[in-house]
Design a protein around this motif. Structure first.
Motif, PDB file in Angstrom:
ATOM      1  N   ASP A  22       0.965  -1.134  -0.181  1.00  0.00           N
ATOM      2  CA  ASP A  22      -0.080   0.215  -0.011  1.00  0.00           C
ATOM      3  C   ASP A  22       0.855   1.432  -0.044  1.00  0.00           C
ATOM      4  N   SER A  23       0.748   2.022  -1.235  1.00  0.00           N
ATOM      5  CA  SER A  23       1.799   3.087  -1.118  1.00  0.00           C
ATOM      6  C   SER A  23       1.071   4.437  -0.284  1.00  0.00           C
ATOM      7  N   ASN A  24      -0.200   4.539  -0.417  1.00  0.00           N
ATOM      8  CA  ASN A  24      -0.603   5.690   0.016  1.00  0.00           C
ATOM      9  C   ASN A  24      -1.495   5.484   1.436  1.00  0.00           C
ATOM     10  N   ASP A  26      -4.028   3.800   2.669  1.00  0.00           N
ATOM     11  CA  ASP A  26      -5.320   3.971   2.841  1.00  0.00           C
ATOM     12  C   ASP A  26      -5.741   2.531   3.198  1.00  0.00           C
ATOM     13  N   ILE A  28      -5.037  -0.523   1.382  1.00  0.00           N
ATOM     14  CA  ILE A  28      -5.335  -0.991   0.255  1.00  0.00           C
ATOM     15  C   ILE A  28      -4.165  -1.304  -0.730  1.00  0.00           C
ATOM     16  N   GLY A  29      -3.526  -2.232  -1.065  1.00  0.00           N
ATOM     17  CA  GLY A  29      -2.446  -2.498  -1.964  1.00  0.00           C
ATOM     18  C   GLY A  29      -3.027  -1.575  -3.353  1.00  0.00           C
ATOM     19  N   ASP A  30      -1.755  -1.151  -4.183  1.00  0.00           N
ATOM     20  CA  ASP A  30      -2.047  -0.433  -5.087  1.00  0.00           C
ATOM     21  C   ASP A  30      -1.132  -0.590  -6.226  1.00  0.00           C
ATOM     22  N   ASP A  75      -9.380   2.436  -6.483  1.00  0.00           N
ATOM     23  CA  ASP A  75      -8.548   1.987  -5.102  1.00  0.00           C
ATOM     24  C   ASP A  75      -7.073   1.568  -5.537  1.00  0.00           C
TER      25      ASP A  75
HETATM   26 CA   LIG Z   1      -3.512   2.269  -1.236  1.00  0.00          CA
END
Ligand SMILES: [Ca+2]
Ligand SMILES: OC[C@H]1O[C@H](O[C@H]2O[C@H](CO)[C@@H](O)[C@H](O)[C@H]2O)[C@H](O)[C@@H](O)[C@@H]1O
Length: 539
Positions: A22-24, A26, A28-30, A75
């Motif tokens: 998850d880079s941001n 939230d 959730i992986g992205d 997402d």
């Molecule tokens: Ca994310």
């Protein structure tokens, strides 16, 4: 190797972007998160990444219910993030393929919404409608735990619609030329962004015909060949990988005469590997390998142990299914549809030697192996989560909060991390395993490197050895003059291996093989329980 046969000896890695990184923050992986972890995949030795669906979706089937085929799920990021991922993957000398969900859409897709509400819309005929739910009654139900029928009544249309999977996944109508063209446009859209091909989902079910089981029909193969022709004509360096969970005689036609799929998952083999190690008897595995017809020279198998779905026991006999269920799914909750919702490591009772043995066996076989994300560190599962979510929990990067997957403060992730028991992230994680040269991760990494150094693995050539001992899986790859002998013991007792006829040296062996001493008197090697040794024949 010819340029366009790059897929013949690759190591694939299946990634669930949502679960990877998850880079941001939230929860959730992205796509950006995955891009940040590409060096990790390169370090493991991965050559090609397969992305589970990344498209807009209401997520009733974790993304296999697509509502917009021409975009990225918000997402996960944007189309630009996707382009960056592709570029960065290529910069590292790796390839990337995406999931192509050919058979169905979500019922939230704009096409279906228009189709159900407007009989005159061109989208009406994108789907398969009927006034009765009695048509195609010979087609089996795949998601037997939730679906009672392949037909669902649609109030707005005043008709039933056809679906082979969940009732929120209406099947596309491949008798409609517009649908056939639409799927080709979708392919072009993603291929033009530079991807290296597709894993094509659920391909046996594209076309329905009365009086058949609506699987593997000649008309379906005809259309799939059209998709291949598009690739050959406009994207000749790209590949199509078939997900066709079928018996060998029905699976083989997906390669056509080398003019349909480049690759196909070797479904019939997979459950029989599990049966062999449970029974300490490799007969069923060897039988299925022998029964599978040869494939064209320009094609390749994709071999695997686990994936994001339940471990399917659809294509085995009833006796085999009962055996596998009793052995690997003693609790009712472990079963789902005709399968087992568990990961590789728990299936092996957490025994690192058995896990490594199965990988060695897989890597010794013809075909390009695929690793399911997290299995390279022996991640566990959570059978209490919904559907197949228990094998899709966040990647365990470190002992930090949220397993190092996300820095989201309140810990609310898309799925909970595994934080209890032997597989808890506090102990079982990438960081720990990278530091330990004997970890599953590093042992696997070594095997991958070795496989890449030996061109013999590109070929289909394989000869069974020592068949009188049913506890062994032993094969010769290449010639008796200078090939490799790979010997695996699938039993819990030491097994003698008579190597007197061969002049060999050890190439590699499992961590539990205390020595690979071959008795000079009679040329016998004693192979430890669940151990393996790969030999090189001295030319
Ligand atoms: Ca994310
Ligand atoms: O898109 C619908 C499903 O398609 C794939 O399904 C395959 O997995 C099923 C088991 O979960 C199997 O029984 C079937 O034969 C396959 O086509 C995809 O991998 C699934 O995740 C998805 O739900």
């Amino acid at each position: 190797m010819e340029k366009n046969l790059w897929y013949k000896n690759l190591v694939f890695y299946e990634v669930h972007t949502r679960a990877f990184f998850d880079s941001n923050n939230d929860g959730i992986g992205d796509l950006r998160g995955l891009t940040q972890k590409l060096d990790y995949l390169k370090h493991l030795g991965v050559d090609c990444i397969w992305l589970l669906p990344i498209y807009p979706s209401p997520l009733k089937d974790d993304g296999y219910d697509i509502s917009d085929f021409y975009n990225v799920h918000p997402d996960l990021g944007t189309l630009d993030d996707f382009k960056t991922l592709v570029e960065e993957t290529h910069k590292r000398g790796m390839r990337i393929i995406a999931d192509l969900v050919v058979n169905h859409t979500s019922d939230q897709c704009a096409w279906f919404k228009e189709a159900e509400s407007n009989p005159d819309s061109p989208y009406r005929d994108y789907y398969v409608w009927s006034d009765t739910d009695q048509k195609y009654s010979d087609a089996r139900i795949i998601f037997i735990d939730t679906e009672q029928s392949n037909w669902t009544w649609n109030e707005k249309a005043g008709k039933y619609f056809w679906h082979r999977f969940y009732d929120c996944q209406p099947d596309l109508n491949y008798d409609n030329p517009a649908v056939r063209e639409e799927m080709k446009s979708i392919m072009r859209f993603w291929l033009d962004m530079g991807i290296d091909g597709f894993r094509a989902d659920a391909v046996p079910y594209l076309i329905e015909r009365e009086g058949t089981n609506c699987e593997n029909l000649p008309e379906t193969h005809e259309y799939l060949k059209e998709l291949r022709a598009l690739i050959d004509r406009d994207y000749p360096d790209c590949i199509l990988l078939a997900e066709a969970n079928q018996w060998p005689q029905d699976l083989r036609p997906y390669f056509g005469n080398g003019d349909e799929f480049h690759m196909a998952f070797r479904f019939p083999l997979m459950p029989r590997i599990y049966k062999s190690i449970a029974a300490g008897d490799t007969t069923s595995m060897i039988n299925i390998l022998e029964k599978t017809p040869e494939i064209p020279e320009n094609c390749q198998w994709c071999t695997f142990l686990r994936n994001h779905d339940e471990l399917t026991v659809e294509m085995v006999t009833e006796d085999e299914r009962e055996f596998l269920w009793n052995f690997y799914a003693p609790e009712a909750r472990m079963r789902l549809n005709l399968g087992i919702r568990r990961r590789l490591a728990p299936l092996m009772g957490g025994d690192p030697y058995k896990i490594e043995l199965l990988y060695a066996l897989l890597f010794s076989l013809p075909g390009a192996p695929i690793i399911y994300f997290g299995d390279e560190i022996g991640m566990g599962d959570n059978i209490w989560l919904n559907d197949r979510d228990g094998v899709r929990t966040p990647m365990q990067w470190s002992a930090a909060k949220n397993a190092g997957f996300s820095e989201r403060e309140d810990g609310r992730l898309f799925l909970p991390v595994i934080d209890q028991g032997d597989y808890r992230y506090q102990v079982l994680n990438v960081e720990n395993q990278m530091k330990d040269e004997n970890s599953l991760f590093n042992r696997l990494r070594g095997l991958i490197a070795l496989r890449k150094q030996n061109d013999i693995f590109d070929t289909q050539e394989m000869e069974f050895l020592f068949r009188e001992n049913k506890g062994l899986f032993a094969i010769l790859r290449g010639s008796r003059r200078d090939g490799l002998i790979c010997v695996h013991n699938l039993t819990d007792t030491p097994q003698p291996v008579d190597l007197s006829g061969f002049n060999v040296r050890v190439l590699t062996q499992s961590a539990n093989q205390s020595s690979s001493y071959i008795n000079t008197e009679d040329g016998t090697l004693l192979l430890e329980p669940y151990a393996y040794v790969w030999f090189k024949i001295n030319s």
